[in-house]
Scaffold this active site. Structure first.
Site, PDB file in Angstrom:
ATOM      1  N   HIS A 160      12.688 -12.976 -44.690  1.00 31.26           N
ATOM      2  CA  HIS A 160      11.709 -12.091 -44.045  1.00 31.26           C
ATOM      3  C   HIS A 160      12.289 -10.701 -43.834  1.00 31.26           C
ATOM      4  CE1 HIS A 160      13.052 -11.796 -39.743  1.00 31.26           C
ATOM      5  NE2 HIS A 160      13.561 -12.997 -39.930  1.00 31.26           N
ATOM      6  N   ASP A 175      18.858  -8.955 -38.528  1.00 28.86           N
ATOM      7  CA  ASP A 175      17.922 -10.083 -38.528  1.00 28.86           C
ATOM      8  C   ASP A 175      16.569  -9.517 -38.991  1.00 28.86           C
ATOM      9  OD1 ASP A 175      16.158 -12.159 -38.022  1.00 28.86           O
ATOM     10  OD2 ASP A 175      16.469 -12.171 -35.857  1.00 28.86           O
ATOM     11  N   GLU A 203       7.438 -12.799 -39.648  1.00 31.15           N
ATOM     12  CA  GLU A 203       8.218 -13.951 -39.205  1.00 31.15           C
ATOM     13  C   GLU A 203       8.401 -13.911 -37.700  1.00 31.15           C
ATOM     14  OE1 GLU A 203      11.855 -16.289 -38.132  1.00 31.15           O
ATOM     15  OE2 GLU A 203      11.422 -14.169 -37.816  1.00 31.15           O
ATOM     16  N   GLU A 204       8.637 -12.715 -37.163  1.00 28.01           N
ATOM     17  CA  GLU A 204       8.865 -12.577 -35.728  1.00 28.01           C
ATOM     18  C   GLU A 204       7.596 -12.822 -34.909  1.00 28.01           C
ATOM     19  OE1 GLU A 204      11.767 -12.422 -34.706  1.00 28.01           O
ATOM     20  OE2 GLU A 204      13.014 -11.474 -36.229  1.00 28.01           O
ATOM     21  N   ASP A 209      17.966 -16.948 -43.564  1.00 27.58           N
ATOM     22  CA  ASP A 209      17.746 -16.190 -42.328  1.00 27.58           C
ATOM     23  C   ASP A 209      19.112 -15.987 -41.688  1.00 27.58           C
ATOM     24  OD1 ASP A 209      16.570 -15.000 -40.027  1.00 27.58           O
ATOM     25  OD2 ASP A 209      14.836 -16.327 -40.171  1.00 27.58           O
ATOM     26  N   HIS A 237      18.603  -9.782 -31.882  1.00 27.52           N
ATOM     27  CA  HIS A 237      17.458  -9.059 -31.305  1.00 27.52           C
ATOM     28  C   HIS A 237      17.885  -7.905 -30.405  1.00 27.52           C
ATOM     29  CE1 HIS A 237      14.243 -12.397 -32.106  1.00 27.52           C
ATOM     30  NE2 HIS A 237      14.932 -12.059 -33.197  1.00 27.52           N
TER      31      HIS A 237
END
Length: 343
Positions: A64, A174, A205-206, A228, A312
């Protein structure tokens, strides 16, 4: 392929549900391997590298592109911007952080941060709620509304940097680390895999793995390897739930993943002297592998992850060698599946 240069170019671009320039970098790079690359209606990039043949495997390599961020909700009378979240940003580290708001033109700002002199002891014991935070863009209300509107997307703003021992840090690794892994994997195996081969670089994806649902349906693979990031160990994290940075890809083991594809990943790592780690999950993986595996009539799916610290945040940290070794592993596994490995 200069992996660090690619990772830097991917990290310094932005992409929240398709808003930003990261998709252009990916599109332009993957067309080298798949001239017929296209975008679907959700903005996913689908790259048919080798046409699928009837009765032969068709492998999907998926990562992603999107990152966590925010969205403008309101602008108050003093010109401060109030926000909602897109995905799961780590609110603990936002105070004083820089951001880019994608308004009529990019607008730079910082999260408001109360001076320590005006903070109580109790303030240090709690994490603020997102609706308590605001972004300062330096404008009055009248000037702010000329540049910024409700619904504009916001990303963290951080230039990537090289650390020692082969580590790099930056925002959105990420899952730009996964994107770079698939691109490097194609460089290694696009000419060698003797079966159908498609790469998909997905969005949302998030927000619940939405892009992978449509991309895998469109690609219609028989097999998939999803890449990922996962938790990289730090002293404040449980060691048993983390991988170690610089020690190779983490091969996922889960009841929602294909045992056969997972076995091929282990075999390929051992046969090619690729360092690896394991990541055992008792249910869903929390990645796009969950959605890909149940596409159409089902897809035999494996999962590999690049260990990443500080997920994140604007200072996500990885080892470039882990990206290289993950790409090598995916390429070796794809060659085994395409070469007739009974999976």
């Amino acid at each position: 392929m200069d992996l660090q240069k690619l990772l830097f170019s991917l990290s310094e671009t932005s992409c929240i549900t398709g808003a930003g320039t990261a998709t252009n970098v990916v599109f332009d790079t993957v067309k080298r391997f798949a001239p017929d690359t296209f975008r679907d209606p959700l903005g996913n990039i689908i790259a048919p590298v080798k046409k699928a043949k009837e009765g032969r495997p068709h492998i999907l390599l998926e990562a992603h592109m999107d990152e966590i961020g925010f969205v403008v909700q309101t602008i108050d009378d003093d010109g401060f911007v109030h926000i909602g979240k897109v995905g799961g940003p780590d609110i603990r580290v936002l105070l004083g952080s820089e951001v880019t708001i994608f308004g009529k033109e990019p607008v730079y700002g910082v999260f408001c941060c109360r001076p320590p002199h005006l903070s109580s002891k109790d303030d240090y014991k709690k994490v603020p709620e997102l609706d308590e935070l605001a972004i300062d863009i330096g404008y009055t209300h009248d000037k702010a509304v000329e540049k910024v509107s409700p619904g504009d997307y916001i990303t963290l703003r951080q230039a990537p940097a090289e650390l020692i021992n082969g580590l790099i840090t930056g925002k959105a690794l990420d899952n730009r680390a996964g994107v770079a892994t698939v691109l490097r994997c194609l460089e290694l195996c696009a000419e060698k895999v003797d079966c159908g081969l498609t790469a998909a670089f997905t969005l949302s994806e998030e927000l619940g793995c939405r892009g992978a649902v449509t991309a895998s349906y469109t690609a219609a693979p028989t097999h998939a390897i999803v890449v990922d990031v996962s938790f990289g160990y730090t002293p404040d994290a449980p060691k048993e739930k983390c991988g170690k940075i610089g020690k190779g890809p983490m091969i996922g083991i889960s009841p929602v993943l294909s045992g056969e594809v997972t076995s091929v990943l282990f075999e390929a790592a051992k046969a090619n002297n690729i360092p690896y780690q394991t990541e055992v999950m008792g249910g869903e993986t929390g990645t796009n592998a969950d959605s890909v595996s149940i596409s159409r009539g089902g897809v035999a799916t494996g999962l590999v992850s690049v260990p990443l610290r500080y997920m994140h945040t604007a200072v996500e940290t990885i080892a470039v060698s882990d990206v290289e070794n993950t790409a090598r592993l995916m390429a070796a596994a794809a060659e085994q599946i395409g070469g007739g490995k009974n999976v």
